[in-house]
Design a protein around this motif. Structure first.
Motif, PDB file in Angstrom:
ATOM      1  N   SER A   1      35.542  18.326  45.013  1.00 38.83           N
ATOM      2  CA  SER A   1      35.542  18.878  43.656  1.00 38.83           C
ATOM      3  C   SER A   1      36.268  20.213  43.614  1.00 38.83           C
ATOM      4  O   SER A   1      36.471  20.865  44.643  1.00 38.83           O
ATOM      5  N   LYS A   2      36.637  20.637  42.404  1.00 43.65           N
ATOM      6  CA  LYS A   2      37.289  21.934  42.230  1.00 43.65           C
ATOM      7  C   LYS A   2      36.331  23.072  42.556  1.00 43.65           C
ATOM      8  O   LYS A   2      36.735  24.100  43.102  1.00 43.65           O
ATOM      9  N   ARG A   3      35.062  22.889  42.211  1.00 43.67           N
ATOM     10  CA  ARG A   3      34.082  23.938  42.502  1.00 43.67           C
ATOM     11  C   ARG A   3      33.985  24.181  44.004  1.00 43.67           C
ATOM     12  O   ARG A   3      33.903  25.325  44.460  1.00 43.67           O
ATOM     13  N   ALA A   4      34.004  23.102  44.786  1.00 41.25           N
ATOM     14  CA  ALA A   4      33.964  23.245  46.240  1.00 41.25           C
ATOM     15  C   ALA A   4      35.164  24.041  46.732  1.00 41.25           C
ATOM     16  O   ALA A   4      35.056  24.854  47.661  1.00 41.25           O
ATOM     17  N   GLY A   5      36.321  23.833  46.086  1.00 39.57           N
ATOM     18  CA  GLY A   5      37.509  24.595  46.448  1.00 39.57           C
ATOM     19  C   GLY A   5      37.344  26.078  46.188  1.00 39.57           C
ATOM     20  O   GLY A   5      37.814  26.919  46.965  1.00 39.57           O
ATOM     21  N   GLY A   6      36.654  26.430  45.097  1.00 36.88           N
ATOM     22  CA  GLY A   6      36.385  27.836  44.805  1.00 36.88           C
ATOM     23  C   GLY A   6      35.518  28.478  45.870  1.00 36.88           C
ATOM     24  O   GLY A   6      35.771  29.605  46.309  1.00 36.88           O
ATOM     25  N   PHE A   7      34.485  27.764  46.319  1.00 40.95           N
ATOM     26  CA  PHE A   7      33.623  28.284  47.382  1.00 40.95           C
ATOM     27  C   PHE A   7      34.381  28.384  48.703  1.00 40.95           C
ATOM     28  O   PHE A   7      34.152  29.303  49.494  1.00 40.95           O
ATOM     29  N   LEU A   8      35.293  27.446  48.941  1.00 44.42           N
ATOM     30  CA  LEU A   8      36.085  27.504  50.166  1.00 44.42           C
ATOM     31  C   LEU A   8      36.969  28.750  50.180  1.00 44.42           C
ATOM     32  O   LEU A   8      37.133  29.399  51.222  1.00 44.42           O
ATOM     33  N   ASN A   9      37.515  29.104  49.032  1.00 45.97           N
ATOM     34  CA  ASN A   9      38.304  30.339  48.941  1.00 45.97           C
ATOM     35  C   ASN A   9      37.470  31.557  49.306  1.00 45.97           C
ATOM     36  O   ASN A   9      37.952  32.483  49.969  1.00 45.97           O
ATOM     37  N   GLN A  10      36.208  31.573  48.864  1.00 43.80           N
ATOM     38  CA  GLN A  10      35.323  32.687  49.203  1.00 43.80           C
ATOM     39  C   GLN A  10      35.063  32.754  50.704  1.00 43.80           C
ATOM     40  O   GLN A  10      34.981  33.834  51.285  1.00 43.80           O
ATOM     41  N   VAL A  11      34.948  31.596  51.340  1.00 39.60           N
ATOM     42  CA  VAL A  11      34.762  31.557  52.796  1.00 39.60           C
ATOM     43  C   VAL A  11      36.000  32.110  53.495  1.00 39.60           C
ATOM     44  O   VAL A  11      35.898  32.885  54.461  1.00 39.60           O
ATOM     45  N   LEU A  12      37.178  31.736  53.015  1.00 36.99           N
ATOM     46  CA  LEU A  12      38.421  32.239  53.611  1.00 36.99           C
ATOM     47  C   LEU A  12      38.497  33.761  53.516  1.00 36.99           C
ATOM     48  O   LEU A  12      38.909  34.443  54.460  1.00 36.99           O
ATOM     49  N   ILE A  13      38.091  34.296  52.362  1.00 37.57           N
ATOM     50  CA  ILE A  13      38.106  35.751  52.172  1.00 37.57           C
ATOM     51  C   ILE A  13      37.127  36.428  53.129  1.00 37.57           C
ATOM     52  O   ILE A  13      37.431  37.461  53.740  1.00 37.57           O
ATOM     53  N   ALA A  14      35.945  35.821  53.280  1.00 37.31           N
ATOM     54  CA  ALA A  14      34.902  36.425  54.115  1.00 37.31           C
ATOM     55  C   ALA A  14      35.261  36.400  55.599  1.00 37.31           C
ATOM     56  O   ALA A  14      34.812  37.260  56.365  1.00 37.31           O
ATOM     57  N   GLN A  15      36.065  35.425  56.020  1.00 37.48           N
ATOM     58  CA  GLN A  15      36.335  35.257  57.451  1.00 37.48           C
ATOM     59  C   GLN A  15      37.622  35.925  57.918  1.00 37.48           C
ATOM     60  O   GLN A  15      38.027  35.756  59.063  1.00 37.48           O
ATOM     61  N   THR A  16      38.284  36.670  57.057  1.00 38.83           N
ATOM     62  CA  THR A  16      39.513  37.326  57.487  1.00 38.83           C
ATOM     63  C   THR A  16      39.429  38.830  57.273  1.00 38.83           C
ATOM     64  O   THR A  16      38.758  39.305  56.360  1.00 38.83           O
ATOM     65  N   GLU A  17      40.094  39.552  58.126  1.00 37.45           N
ATOM     66  CA  GLU A  17      40.146  41.011  58.001  1.00 37.45           C
ATOM     67  C   GLU A  17      41.545  41.483  57.640  1.00 37.45           C
ATOM     68  O   GLU A  17      41.796  42.675  57.544  1.00 37.45           O
ATOM     69  N   LYS A  18      42.466  40.547  57.463  1.00 32.55           N
ATOM     70  CA  LYS A  18      43.833  40.924  57.113  1.00 32.55           C
ATOM     71  C   LYS A  18      44.341  40.019  55.996  1.00 32.55           C
ATOM     72  O   LYS A  18      43.779  38.956  55.718  1.00 32.55           O
ATOM     73  N   THR A  19      45.407  40.441  55.363  1.00 34.93           N
ATOM     74  CA  THR A  19      45.977  39.684  54.255  1.00 34.93           C
ATOM     75  C   THR A  19      46.898  38.585  54.786  1.00 34.93           C
ATOM     76  O   THR A  19      47.714  38.829  55.681  1.00 34.93           O
ATOM     77  N   TYR A  20      46.740  37.375  54.245  1.00 37.24           N
ATOM     78  CA  TYR A  20      47.641  36.278  54.602  1.00 37.24           C
ATOM     79  C   TYR A  20      47.668  35.277  53.455  1.00 37.24           C
ATOM     80  O   TYR A  20      46.820  35.298  52.568  1.00 37.24           O
ATOM     81  N   PHE A  21      48.667  34.411  53.472  1.00 37.05           N
ATOM     82  CA  PHE A  21      48.766  33.390  52.437  1.00 37.05           C
ATOM     83  C   PHE A  21      47.681  32.337  52.655  1.00 37.05           C
ATOM     84  O   PHE A  21      47.508  31.827  53.766  1.00 37.05           O
ATOM     85  N   ALA A  22      46.971  32.011  51.593  1.00 33.22           N
ATOM     86  CA  ALA A  22      45.897  31.020  51.692  1.00 33.22           C
ATOM     87  C   ALA A  22      46.491  29.621  51.785  1.00 33.22           C
ATOM     88  O   ALA A  22      47.595  29.360  51.290  1.00 33.22           O
ATOM     89  N   PRO A  23      45.787  28.704  52.428  1.00 32.09           N
ATOM     90  CA  PRO A  23      46.257  27.317  52.453  1.00 32.09           C
ATOM     91  C   PRO A  23      46.188  26.702  51.055  1.00 32.09           C
ATOM     92  O   PRO A  23      45.482  27.195  50.174  1.00 32.09           O
ATOM     93  N   THR A  24      46.910  25.628  50.854  1.00 29.76           N
ATOM     94  CA  THR A  24      46.850  24.898  49.584  1.00 29.76           C
ATOM     95  C   THR A  24      45.534  24.131  49.512  1.00 29.76           C
ATOM     96  O   THR A  24      45.156  23.446  50.462  1.00 29.76           O
ATOM     97  N   ILE A  25      44.827  24.274  48.396  1.00 32.73           N
ATOM     98  CA  ILE A  25      43.522  23.627  48.238  1.00 32.73           C
ATOM     99  C   ILE A  25      43.558  22.726  47.007  1.00 32.73           C
ATOM    100  O   ILE A  25      43.947  23.156  45.920  1.00 32.73           O
ATOM    101  N   TYR A  26      43.170  21.467  47.190  1.00 33.99           N
ATOM    102  CA  TYR A  26      43.112  20.501  46.093  1.00 33.99           C
ATOM    103  C   TYR A  26      41.713  19.891  46.007  1.00 33.99           C
ATOM    104  O   TYR A  26      41.046  19.698  47.030  1.00 33.99           O
ATOM    105  N   SER A  27      41.298  19.539  44.798  1.00 35.68           N
ATOM    106  CA  SER A  27      40.211  18.568  44.666  1.00 35.68           C
ATOM    107  C   SER A  27      40.822  17.200  44.937  1.00 35.68           C
ATOM    108  O   SER A  27      42.046  17.024  44.851  1.00 35.68           O
ATOM    109  N   ILE A  28      39.997  16.210  45.255  1.00 37.68           N
ATOM    110  CA  ILE A  28      40.533  14.889  45.583  1.00 37.68           C
ATOM    111  C   ILE A  28      41.293  14.299  44.397  1.00 37.68           C
ATOM    112  O   ILE A  28      42.330  13.652  44.574  1.00 37.68           O
TER     113      ILE A  28
END
Length: 604
Positions: free
Chosen positions: A28-55
Motif C-alpha cells: 500500500s501507499k501508506r506502507a511506503g510512507g512508513f518505509l520512508n520514515q525508516v530510511l530517514i531514521a536509519q541514515t546519518e547522511k543525505t542520499y537519494f532515496a530508492p524508488t518506492i511504489y505501492s503494488i
C-alpha cells in the motif's frame, strides 16, 4: 522493538546493491510512507532515496496503463453496454457493479474470458432446460448471459484504447507486457516487501523479477506459524516457498526439519506477550473499555500504540471517547461517507427533486427543517412548523412556505425546493446550500470535513453530468449519487507517524506496534464471512481457481496474527450480546490464539 520494515531495510543495506539503486514495492501507499520514515531514521547522511511504489502503482508502471477509479469504470461500462444492448442507466446500475467486480476478479486471476463466460452461459441455459417453450422473459434472460463475453471484449478494448482501465485489466496487461518492462529495467534490483496472498498476475510478475537474479522478496512470517502446516496464517507463503523455482534449492532435504523455512521467517511471536480478552455487552461498552485501557497507559507508550477497529463504523464514537490527555492522534482509516448524518439532508432534497411535485408532504418537510443543517440554513424554521400545525395541512405548497419566512431566507427555500432550474443547476443549488453551511462557526470539526466531502462529491457529480449525456435526467443523477456515496469516505488529518494510531485491519499491513487495542473482535466481523455480491458461483470459483471465502478468511487470519508477532501487549475487546445478525460470539481467531499459545504468552 525493531519493526519488520526496519529489519528489511537493515538487511537490504548489507546487500550487494546500494539502497538508492533499488525499486521497493509494498502492499500500500501508506506502507511506503512508513518505509520512508525508516530510511530517514536509519541514515546519518543525505542520499537519494530508492524508488518506492505501492503494488498497484508498480503494476500500472509495468503495463503502461493507468488504473481508473470505480465510478469512471461504471460510466464507461454503460457507454459500451448501451451500444450493444440499449438499456436505461437505472436498470444498468442494478447489476453492473457486481458484474464489473467479477470482470476484475477473472482478469487479475488470469482466467480465460472465453472459457469462463462460455461456462457461465451454459450453466444459465441448463437452469432452464426443463422449459418446453421459452417465454420472451427467458429468452432475454439467456441473451443477457450470452452477451457477457461480447460486452467484456468490447469494454476491455474500449478502456485500453483510452490508456486507463480497471485494476484487474491493468494486472492482466502487465502480465502480458512484462517482457517490455524487463528489457528496460531488468538490470535494476527490485525488492517486494510484506506481501501475503498474491493473485496469479502478481505471482507471475514477482517470479519473473526474482528470476533476473538481482531482486529479492521479504515475507513477514514468524517461524511459529510456518512450522504449523495446518495454520491458515502461513497458508499462502508456504505454498509459494514450496512451489516457486526461486526457492527450489532451499527446500527441506529431509535432514533438518526446523531449518525448512528459516530463510524466510523471523522469530518474534514466541517472545513474552500479554493478551487481554475484554468482554462487553454493547458497542458503547467496547468504546468505554478502550478508553479505560488508554487512560491507564503512560503517555510515553501512546506513540507505540494502535487502536484497530475491526468494525470501522465505530470510528466517530471512538474519537469522542479518546482521553483528553492524548493530544496527538492519527486516523489512517476513512469513515464511510454514507454513515455521516449530513448525507441524509442532501439525499432528502434530491429525492424531493426526483418527485417533480409542487407540494411536499408535511412529514418530509418537517424532517428537513428539523435536521441540524435545515435549522442552520433557516433560523425561522419554527415559524414554518407552527404554521403547518395551525393550518393542519397534509401537503404544503412551496409558495406557501416562502410566505412564512423573511426575505433573506426565501433564496434558501428556492435553492432547496425549486424545480425550475434543471438537473445540472439543481446540483449547483445543493452546492450553494453547503457553501452557506460551511460558513457557520458553530459547526463541529467532523461536520466541516463532512460538508467539504459532500461539496467535493457534488462537484464531481456535476462534472460527470456534463461529460456523460445519459446523466441529463434526475433519476440517473440520484442513482449515481447513491453509488458515489457508497465508495467515498471522510478522511481525517493528523501526524501519520506520531501519536496514537487509529486504523482498520487492512491499514495495519506491514506495520508493527508494541501495544494494540482491537475492537469488535467478533465472529462475522473478523473474519467477515461470506460475501454474495457476485455472479460467480462457488462451483465456478472452484473450477477456475478463483479465491473462495475460505481463502479470504485465511487472509484476515494472516493480518490478525501478523500484527501480534512483535507486539508486547494486546487488548481484544468483543461484544457478547446478540442483535440482528450479530451472534455475539468471539472471533474464531481468539479461540485459535488460546489453543495454540506458547508458554511465554500470558492470556488474561
Amino acid at each position: 522493538m525493531e519493526t519488520f520494515l526496519s529489519e528489511t531495510i537493515r538487511t537490504l543495506a548489507k546487500g550487494a546493491y546500494p539502497l538508492l539503486d533499488y525499486t521497493l514495492i509494498l502492499p500500500s501507499k501508506r506502507a511506503g510512507g512508513f518505509l520512508n520514515q525508516v530510511l530517514i531514521a536509519q541514515t546519518e547522511k543525505t542520499y537519494f532515496a530508492p524508488t518506492i511504489y505501492s503494488i498497484e502503482d508498480f503494476i500500472s508502471q509495468v503495463s503502461g496503463v493507468e488504473i481508473m477509479n470505480t465510478t469512471q469504470v461504471l460510466l464507461e461500462g454503460y457507454k459500451v453496454y448501451n451500444e450493444l444492448t440499449p438499456t436505461s442507466f437505472s436498470d444498468y446500475l442494478l447489476w453492473a457493479e457486481p458484474l464489473l467486480n467479477d470482470f476484475n476478479e477473472i482478469d487479475r486471476n488470469l482466467v480465460s474470458p472465453e472459457s469462463f463466460f462460455g461456462y457461465l452461459s451454459q450453466i444459465k441455459a441448463l437452469e432452464r432446460w426443463e422449459l418446453k417453450e421459452a417465454t420472451p422473459l427467458i429468452k432475454d434472460y439467456l441473451k443477457f448471459w450470452e452477451g457477457l463475453l461480447p460486452f467484456y471484449n468490447a469494454f476491455s478494448q474500449h478502456l485500453l484504447n483510452q490508456g486507463a482501465a480497471y485494476q484487474g485489466l491493468v494486472y492482466r496487461r502487465a502480465s502480458e507486457d512484462l517482457s517490455h518492462y524487463l528489457n528496460a529495467n531488468g538490470d535494476k534490483p527490485h525488492a517486494f516487501i510484506g506481501f501475503n496472498a498474491l493473485n496469479p498476475a502478481e505471482e507471475l510478475l514477482i517470479q519473473e523479477m526474482l528470476a533476473q537474479g538481482n531482486s529479492r522478496i521479504f515475507w513477514d512470517l514468524d517461524e511459529f506459524f510456518a512450522q504449523d502446516q495446518n495454520h491458515s496464517v502461513s497458508q499462502f507463503i508456504r505454498g509459494y516457498y514450496e512451489r516457486w523455482p526461486y526457492y527450489k534449492a532451499q527446500l527441506f532435504d529431509g535432514k533438518n526439519q526446523s531449518a525448512k523455512y528459516s530463510g524466510i521467517t523471523s522469530n518474534h511471536y514466541e517472545k513474552p506477550k500479554n493478551f487481554y480478552f475484554v468482554e462487553s455487552d454493547s458497542d458503547q461498552g467496547q468504546i468505554q473499555a478502550m478508553s479505560a485501557v488508554l487512560n491507564d497507559m503512560p503517555l510515553e507508550k501512546i506513540n507505540k500504540t494502535a487502536v484497530v477497529l475491526a468494525d470501522e463504523s465505530l470510528l466517530i464514537p471512538v474519537l469522542y471517547t479518546i482521553p483528553e490527555s492524548i493530544n496527538s492522534i492519527n486516523i489512517t482509516m476513512g469513515y464511510p461517507l454514507k454513515a455521516y448524518p449530513g448525507v441524509w439532508f442532501v439525499e432528502s432534497l434530491l429525492q424531493w427533486q426526483k418527485t417533480g411535485n409542487k407540494r411536499i408532504h408535511h412529514n418530509h418537510l418537517h424532517k428537513i427543517l428539523t435536521h441540524p443543517f435545515g435549522q442552520l440554513l433557516l433560523p425561522s424554521w419554527q415559524n414554518i412548523s407552527r404554521w403547518i400545525q395551525k393550518n393542519h395541512q397534509l401537503f404544503i405548497d412551496i409558495d406557501d412556505i416562502i410566505g412564512q419566512v423573511c426575505a433573506s431566507e426565501r433564496a434558501v427555500i428556492e435553492l432547496m425546493f425549486s424545480h425550475k432550474t434543471g438537473e445540472q443547476n439543481m446540483i449547483k443549488n445543493l452546492m450553494s446550500l453547503l457553501d452557506g453551511l460551511s460558513e457557520h462557526k458553530s459547526l463541529s470539526a467532523v461536520d466541516r470535513i463532512g460538508i467539504q466531502k459532500l461539496l467535493d462529491l457534488l462537484q464531481q457529480l456535476y462534472g460527470l453530468a456534463r461529460s456523460y449525456g445519459f446523466l441529463a435526467h434526475i433519476g440517473a443523477i440520484t442513482a449515481l449519487f447513491d453509488h458515489l456515496l457508497s465508495s467515498e469516505s471522510l478522511d481525517f488529518e493528523g501526524d501519520a507517524y506520531r501519536g496514537l494510531q487509529i486504523m482498520g485491519v487492512l491499514e495495519t499491513r506491514v506495520l508493527d506496534f508494541e501495544h494494540i487495542i482491537m475492537l469488535s473482535v467478533n465472529e462475522g466481523v473478523i473474519p467477515q464471512g461470506k460475501s454474495s455480491a457476485s455472479f460467480i458461483t462457488y462451483d465456478m470459483k472452484k473450477e477456475f481457481g478463483l479465491p473462495l471465502h475460505t481463502d479470504k478468511d485465511a487472509i484476515y487470519g494472516y493480518h490478525f496474527f501478523r500484527l501480534l508477532q512483535r507486539a508486547q501487549s494486546v487488548s481484544f475487546i468483543y461484544k457478547n450480546s446478540q442483535k440482528g445478525l450479530s451472534v455475539g460470539e468471539p472471533s474464531r481467531f481468539l479461540r485459535l490464539l488460546e489453543l495454540t499459545a506458547p508458554e511465554t504468552h500470558h492470556i488474561v
